[in-house]
Design an enzyme around this catalytic site. Sequence first.
Site, PDB file in Angstrom:
ATOM      1  N   ARG A 182      70.909  11.895  12.006  1.00  0.00           N
ATOM      2  CA  ARG A 182      70.263  11.439  13.226  1.00  0.00           C
ATOM      3  C   ARG A 182      69.686  12.642  13.963  1.00  0.00           C
ATOM      4  O   ARG A 182      70.192  13.752  13.870  1.00  0.00           O
ATOM      5  CB  ARG A 182      71.267  10.718  14.147  1.00  0.00           C
ATOM      6  CG  ARG A 182      71.741   9.362  13.614  1.00  0.00           C
ATOM      7  CD  ARG A 182      70.615   8.359  13.592  1.00  0.00           C
ATOM      8  NE  ARG A 182      71.007   7.016  13.203  1.00  0.00           N
ATOM      9  CZ  ARG A 182      70.986   6.544  11.967  1.00  0.00           C
ATOM     10  NH1 ARG A 182      70.606   7.330  10.965  1.00  0.00           N
ATOM     11  NH2 ARG A 182      71.326   5.299  11.691  1.00  0.00           N
ATOM     12  N   GLU A 230      69.207  10.039  21.400  1.00  0.00           N
ATOM     13  CA  GLU A 230      69.591   9.953  19.980  1.00  0.00           C
ATOM     14  C   GLU A 230      68.689   8.952  19.291  1.00  0.00           C
ATOM     15  O   GLU A 230      68.345   7.918  19.854  1.00  0.00           O
ATOM     16  CB  GLU A 230      71.063   9.520  19.878  1.00  0.00           C
ATOM     17  CG  GLU A 230      71.576   9.341  18.459  1.00  0.00           C
ATOM     18  CD  GLU A 230      71.475   7.889  17.958  1.00  0.00           C
ATOM     19  OE1 GLU A 230      71.710   7.669  16.747  1.00  0.00           O
ATOM     20  OE2 GLU A 230      71.159   7.002  18.775  1.00  0.00           O
ATOM     21  N   ARG A 282      75.200  10.413   7.406  1.00  0.00           N
ATOM     22  CA  ARG A 282      74.449   9.789   8.500  1.00  0.00           C
ATOM     23  C   ARG A 282      73.662  10.868   9.244  1.00  0.00           C
ATOM     24  O   ARG A 282      74.232  11.652  10.001  1.00  0.00           O
ATOM     25  CB  ARG A 282      75.400   9.065   9.455  1.00  0.00           C
ATOM     26  CG  ARG A 282      74.706   8.216  10.503  1.00  0.00           C
ATOM     27  CD  ARG A 282      75.714   7.523  11.397  1.00  0.00           C
ATOM     28  NE  ARG A 282      75.074   6.510  12.232  1.00  0.00           N
ATOM     29  CZ  ARG A 282      74.845   5.263  11.864  1.00  0.00           C
ATOM     30  NH1 ARG A 282      75.215   4.848  10.679  1.00  0.00           N
ATOM     31  NH2 ARG A 282      74.259   4.409  12.682  1.00  0.00           N
ATOM     32  N   CYS A 294      65.701   2.373  17.627  1.00  0.00           N
ATOM     33  CA  CYS A 294      65.199   3.255  16.579  1.00  0.00           C
ATOM     34  C   CYS A 294      64.374   2.520  15.534  1.00  0.00           C
ATOM     35  O   CYS A 294      63.703   3.157  14.725  1.00  0.00           O
ATOM     36  CB  CYS A 294      66.360   3.965  15.883  1.00  0.00           C
ATOM     37  SG  CYS A 294      67.467   2.858  14.981  1.00  0.00           S
TER      38      CYS A 294
END
Length: 316
Positions: A159, A112, A157, A74
């Site tokens: 995502r 993800e 968090r 990422c």
Amino acid sequence: MLNYKVGSLYAGVGGICLGFKQAGFNIAWSNEWDKNACITYRKNFRHKLIEGDVWSVNEELLEKVDVLCAGFPCQAFSVAGYRKGFGDERGQHFFRILDFIEFHKPEVVFLENVKNLKTHDKGRTFETIKSLLNDKGYVIFDEVLNTKEITEIPQNRERIFIVGFKKESLKNEIFKFPNPINKTKKVNDFFEETNDTSLIYNSSFKHYELLYSEMKNENTLYQWRRQYVRENKSNSCPTLTANMGTGGHNVPLLIRNGQIRKLSPKECFNFQGFPKSFKLPDLAKSHLYKQAGNSVSVPLIKKIALEIKKMLDNFE
């Protein structure tokens, strides 16, 4: 109910694998290049792990799977990675995933990444990803989810999750991501008692006096924000990152028994939803912090995996 097989690329220490396993899937194989992450992985799983660079893995020698998962690198899409996207060699990993999809033709593709993937290059990077998956025959569903809104874990968090289903299997069904819940556990539920003095900030720390004067609440977390101390009053842990072991700016801090300290590696894994039974090997703390920060929130993965399973069961 069938026992669906999962293959996992960029597996890290196994957060995605664990979430799918908890949802009733069978992990056929996984791949991870980081040798220290592989040590942690092997301590907790017994299925096939291919250690090494994904570019050197022969996808044609691996067992065919129903679900292909990839929490692909990422950094190229994050603020910390300067948002280079496909111009960064790490951004090219998406095209390697396509090779696996081409050969295995799984019923489901599960990806993800950081939420900035959706807006990178004014949305063009994300549209390219969706278009290429469409070309491979998949209908794409995506959503940005926050751990603290979807699970009981109070970690802020966010995502993005991308779930693709084969067009030929999907009729008129619409995939639904898990809904938000109204309840989270308390931050201090994830703290543990420790005698590790290396975690403690003492008077030699440049900003110790200011920290000590501001940090009064033992039930929450604080952060040093370059010039001031920030108390997290919303019952949430800041997003855990791979560089938490370095100390300094934005690292979550707590005060217990009059001592200021960092979160321990185990506490970081707690905030990612790994079970108490998850074993941490005897590695340098910097490696364990990195592994926790690079991982995923396991209960969130489990919730998405359960929704995927419902869809697969309907295909039969």
